[in-house]
Design an enzyme around this catalytic site. Sequence first.
Site, PDB file in Angstrom:
ATOM      1  N   TYR A 179       0.886  -1.239  -0.115  1.00 55.45           N
ATOM      2  CA  TYR A 179      -0.113  -0.240  -0.116  1.00 55.45           C
ATOM      3  C   TYR A 179       0.823   0.953  -0.224  1.00 55.45           C
ATOM      4  CZ  TYR A 179       1.334  -0.977   4.882  1.00 55.45           C
ATOM      5  OH  TYR A 179       1.789  -0.776   6.586  1.00 55.45           O
ATOM      6  N   ASP A 195       3.215  -3.371  23.379  1.00 49.97           N
ATOM      7  CA  ASP A 195       3.946  -5.293  23.404  1.00 49.97           C
ATOM      8  C   ASP A 195       4.132  -4.942  24.864  1.00 49.97           C
ATOM      9  OD1 ASP A 195       3.051  -4.989  21.349  1.00 49.97           O
ATOM     10  OD2 ASP A 195       4.979  -4.612  20.147  1.00 49.97           O
TER      11      ASP A 195
END
Length: 262
Positions: free
Chosen positions: A73, A152
């Site tokens: 993209y 995370d």
Amino acid sequence: MTFANGASAGGDVLVAADGILSAVRQRLIGRLPARDSGLCAWRALVPGDRLPEHFASPVQTLWLGPGRHLVHYPVSGGRTINVVAFTPAAPGETVESWSAEGEPEDFRAEFAGWDGMVGQLLDTVTQVRRWSVLDRTPISRYVHDRVILLGDAAHPMLPLFAQGAGQAIEDAAALSASLEQAGEPATALAAYNQVRVPRTAQVQEASHDRAQVNHLPDGPQQKARDQAFATEDPLRHSDWLYSYGAQAEARRAVQAELLRAH
């Protein structure tokens, strides 16, 4: 808090957003072994002027095949094309790094024989990153006294739903809404833990399942998947993911905590 250089700091809460190798999480619950997905990731950025104009169309293009898939993209207003792919890892290969170098020739070889548009894209790649795709088993608690795990550090996940950063942003939104609504840490952190643990565990496991769907071998299941992709509205199909209101859920959890306290 005390640091290796002898400095110290204090506060009402400690937000540990120190990543997948979180030192704070290890101090709280010990070292969590990585879960190896058996996949490796490839990532490259290609100048848009090296490719035909249709590559700069503002859409995500997804190529699926047996055992591997590739996404591209435009970024930077179409000036650059972002390329991300997932292929089987070599036996015994574990590279836990975001910056490990790969070989463009190896990248192209992984998709030899695919559609010519994929070959055209990969022929422009001159530098590529390559690393193992790892996560860690979901944990049941993100709050320890006044220490909060976020992002995370709390819930490392596979990138197949593109939700690693998204869930960290949801965490931050939920935490800020909880603290604002509760006015004091204990209630706010209890609410944060209540809403974020099940939500992020659901996304972690969905990311695991996605690899199997994307990498089906040619056959009836693959044809059914392709037909479903062709007919469904991708945003509506993933409504559970994209319509979630992290702040609203956190505020409701705070209200429930306050009622329980009284």
